[in-house]
Design a protein around this motif. Structure first.
Motif, PDB file in Angstrom:
ATOM      1  N   ALA A 174       0.847  -1.196   0.000  1.00  0.00           N
ATOM      2  CA  ALA A 174       0.000   0.000   0.000  1.00  0.00           C
ATOM      3  C   ALA A 174       0.879   1.241   0.000  1.00  0.00           C
ATOM      4  CB  ALA A 174      -0.905  -0.009   1.227  1.00  0.00           C
ATOM      5  N   SER A 175       0.653   2.087  -0.973  1.00  0.00           N
ATOM      6  CA  SER A 175       1.439   3.314  -1.037  1.00  0.00           C
ATOM      7  C   SER A 175       0.851   4.364  -0.117  1.00  0.00           C
ATOM      8  CB  SER A 175       1.500   3.827  -2.468  1.00  0.00           C
ATOM      9  OG  SER A 175       0.193   4.075  -2.932  1.00  0.00           O
ATOM     10  N   ALA A 176      -0.426   4.297   0.124  1.00  0.00           N
ATOM     11  CA  ALA A 176      -1.060   5.254   1.035  1.00  0.00           C
ATOM     12  C   ALA A 176      -1.410   4.524   2.324  1.00  0.00           C
ATOM     13  CB  ALA A 176      -2.317   5.809   0.396  1.00  0.00           C
ATOM     14  N   PRO A 177      -1.181   5.164   3.441  1.00  0.00           N
ATOM     15  CA  PRO A 177      -1.528   4.530   4.712  1.00  0.00           C
ATOM     16  C   PRO A 177      -3.035   4.290   4.819  1.00  0.00           C
ATOM     17  CG  PRO A 177      -0.587   6.729   5.053  1.00  0.00           C
ATOM     18  CD  PRO A 177      -0.607   6.465   3.593  1.00  0.00           C
ATOM     19  N   ASP A 178      -3.388   3.398   5.685  1.00  0.00           N
ATOM     20  CA  ASP A 178      -4.786   3.014   5.846  1.00  0.00           C
ATOM     21  C   ASP A 178      -5.504   3.996   6.774  1.00  0.00           C
ATOM     22  OD1 ASP A 178      -6.962   1.449   5.361  1.00  0.00           O
ATOM     23  OD2 ASP A 178      -6.512   0.016   6.956  1.00  0.00           O
ATOM     24  N   VAL A 179      -5.519   5.262   6.374  1.00  0.00           N
ATOM     25  CA  VAL A 179      -6.162   6.294   7.176  1.00  0.00           C
ATOM     26  C   VAL A 179      -6.707   7.355   6.231  1.00  0.00           C
ATOM     27  CG1 VAL A 179      -4.057   7.655   7.475  1.00  0.00           C
ATOM     28  CG2 VAL A 179      -5.860   7.828   9.156  1.00  0.00           C
ATOM     29  N   ASP A 180      -7.814   7.954   6.596  1.00  0.00           N
ATOM     30  CA  ASP A 180      -8.372   9.044   5.794  1.00  0.00           C
ATOM     31  C   ASP A 180      -7.695  10.341   6.242  1.00  0.00           C
ATOM     32  OD1 ASP A 180      -9.815  10.877   4.366  1.00  0.00           O
ATOM     33  OD2 ASP A 180     -11.773  10.222   5.098  1.00  0.00           O
ATOM     34  N   ALA A 219       1.434   7.401   7.944  1.00  0.00           N
ATOM     35  CA  ALA A 219       0.110   8.009   8.050  1.00  0.00           C
ATOM     36  C   ALA A 219       0.221   9.473   8.462  1.00  0.00           C
ATOM     37  CB  ALA A 219      -0.749   7.241   9.051  1.00  0.00           C
TER      38      ALA A 219
END
Length: 90
Positions: free
Chosen positions: A12-18, A48
């Motif tokens: 995952a290139s983007a963390p699992d957070v909005d 994140a």
């Protein structure tokens, strides 16, 4: 014939957070302590935190440790707003 190897999922290139929601919530808080407590409650790791910092348009954050990054985020989201709000009423 051996079965074809299954493709590994891409990291995952983007963390699992909005990050946008976190940044928006930080902007709504009144004090630096509230912001720090909110970030602590989320338990975000450095990737994140970098995503949140990007939402706040922070630059030169690549080499910051997680605690320094957290402090910079809180200062930008809440401290800067409070500073300029005070200047408007001066």
């Amino acid at each position: 014939m051996p079965p074809a190897p299954q493709a590994q999922p891409a990291p995952a290139s983007a963390p699992d957070v909005d990050a946008a929601a976190v940044a928006a919530h930080l902007r709504s808080l009144a004090t630096l302590d509230d912001g720090a407590a909110y970030l602590d409650s989320l338990g975000l790791k450095a990737p994140a935190l970098r995503a949140v910092a990007a939402q706040l348009h922070l630059t030169r954050i690549d080499r910051l440790s997680a605690p320094a990054l957290r402090a910079r985020i809180v200062q930008q989201a809440i401290g800067a707003r409070n500073k300029f709000a005070g200047l408007r009423h001066w």
